[in-house]
Design a protein around this motif. Structure first.
Motif, PDB file in Angstrom:
ATOM      1  N   HIS A 116       0.813  -1.063  -0.033  1.00  0.00           N
ATOM      2  CA  HIS A 116      -0.011   0.024   0.004  1.00  0.00           C
ATOM      3  C   HIS A 116       0.823   1.353  -0.088  1.00  0.00           C
ATOM      4  CE1 HIS A 116      -3.517   2.521   0.736  1.00  0.00           C
ATOM      5  NE2 HIS A 116      -2.778   3.020   1.880  1.00  0.00           N
ATOM      6  N   GLU A 117       1.959   1.159   0.796  1.00  0.00           N
ATOM      7  CA  GLU A 117       2.904   2.311   0.791  1.00  0.00           C
ATOM      8  C   GLU A 117       3.404   2.760  -0.478  1.00  0.00           C
ATOM      9  OE1 GLU A 117       2.926   3.992   3.322  1.00  0.00           O
ATOM     10  OE2 GLU A 117       4.216   5.378   2.952  1.00  0.00           O
ATOM     11  N   ARG A 120       0.679   4.499  -2.522  1.00  0.00           N
ATOM     12  CA  ARG A 120       0.240   5.712  -1.792  1.00  0.00           C
ATOM     13  C   ARG A 120       1.499   6.895  -2.346  1.00  0.00           C
ATOM     14  NH1 ARG A 120       1.257   9.160   1.825  1.00  0.00           N
ATOM     15  NH2 ARG A 120       3.073   7.965   2.559  1.00  0.00           N
TER      16      ARG A 120
END
Ligand code: SAM
Length: 270
Positions: A116-117, A120
């Motif tokens: 997810h990072e 993002r």
């Protein structure tokens, strides 16, 4: 210099060239042998740690060459206006940034990544550049994508396949997701031609972990990246894996003396 396929890619009852000296329930994490289920967690940890400095490190480690390798990949994809493109392990969106204007408002580019990072960072970066309209960002494991069959015209994976636990299974998953006639392109570090090898080894084992320490404050993750490249199947083995997964016209092009190779294959027309 032949890298083996991973044991976990063995088909039932298959022995032959696959390794038989390791337990069936372990896999590589760099040079370490770890339980199958643990690799995903560790890979996630690596990319959580490197995400903020990922783009800068890519430029530093490759001397900017990764931009050329990625441009070449997008050119070879021959995507057209209105196409559906999936960039697996798409990270901070370098390929998506190039595909987005090509497929235009009638097409879509989906960036899928287990981390997810990384997504993002990529989503914010591309939004800052005004790229939002035709992009989807999906947190998903490439080995089990929550998507229907025959959906994409083009699937790309840049520097992602070597991190996957079951590479053969992942290739089959990509084939499932492609529409008949669609193309898979896998850009990955590979095995350089002989005169380059000693210099490349010295550079990657001595310089890259130090750069990781200096820039990202994380030597270990970059040590993993270097080791995972050495464990990755060589050009011919990966081309065979494409064919085993059912791809037609499986082939590869060496880039920068085989430091990187672009592997391609097509899903058969219906
Ligand atoms: N494709 C981007 C590029 O070329 O700049 C990112 C490459 S980065 C070296 C590898 C990416 O693979 C990371 O973002 C990581 O989270 C992702 N990844 C690793 N294992 C994955 C998996 N099983 N499914 C989806 N993504 C995965």
């Amino acid at each position: 210099m032949n890298a083996d396929r991973s044991d976990e890619d063995a088909r039932p009852g298959e022995t032959g060239p696959l390794r038989t000296d390791r337990k069936q329930d372990t896999t590589h994490f760099g040079y370490q042998e770890v339980p199958l289920g643990e690799k995903r967690r560790r890979v996630r940890g690596v990319f959580d740690s490197v995400a903020p400095s990922y783009d800068l490190m890519n430029d530093l480690m490759s001397g900017g060459l990764h931009r050329y390798w990625k441009r070449y990949t997008v050119w070879r994809a021959q995507a057209r206006a209105g196409d559906q493109v999936l960039d697996v392990a798409g990270g901070t969106g370098d390929l998506a940034r190039q595909f987005s204007p090509i497929v235009g408002p009638r097409g879509r580019v989906m960036v899928a990544d287990i981390n997810h990072e990384m997504l993002r960072v990529g989503r914010r970066r591309l939004a800052d550049e005004g790229l939002v309209g035709n992009l989807d960002w999906v947190t998903a494991d490439a080995e089990a994508m929550p998507l229907p069959d025959d959906r994409f015209d083009v699937i790309t994976v840049a520097f992602g396949l070597r991190n996957m636990t079951r590479k053969g299974g992942a290739l089959q998953e990509f084939r499932r997701l492609l529409r008949p006639g669609g193309q898979l392109l896998v850009l990955e570090f590979s095995h350089p031609v002989w005169p380059l090898k000693p210099f490349y080894d010295a550079y990657s084992f001595k310089i890259i972990p130090r750069l990781g320490q200096l820039i990202a404050g994380d030597r270990e993750s970059y040590q993993y990246l270097v080791e995972s490249i050495r464990q990755h199947p060589d050009q011919r083995t990966l081309a065979e894996m494409f064919a085993d997964a059912g791809f037609e016209r499986a082939g590869y092009t060496n880039l920068t003396g085989g430091i990187v190779a672009l592997h391609t294959g097509f899903k058969a027309q219906a």
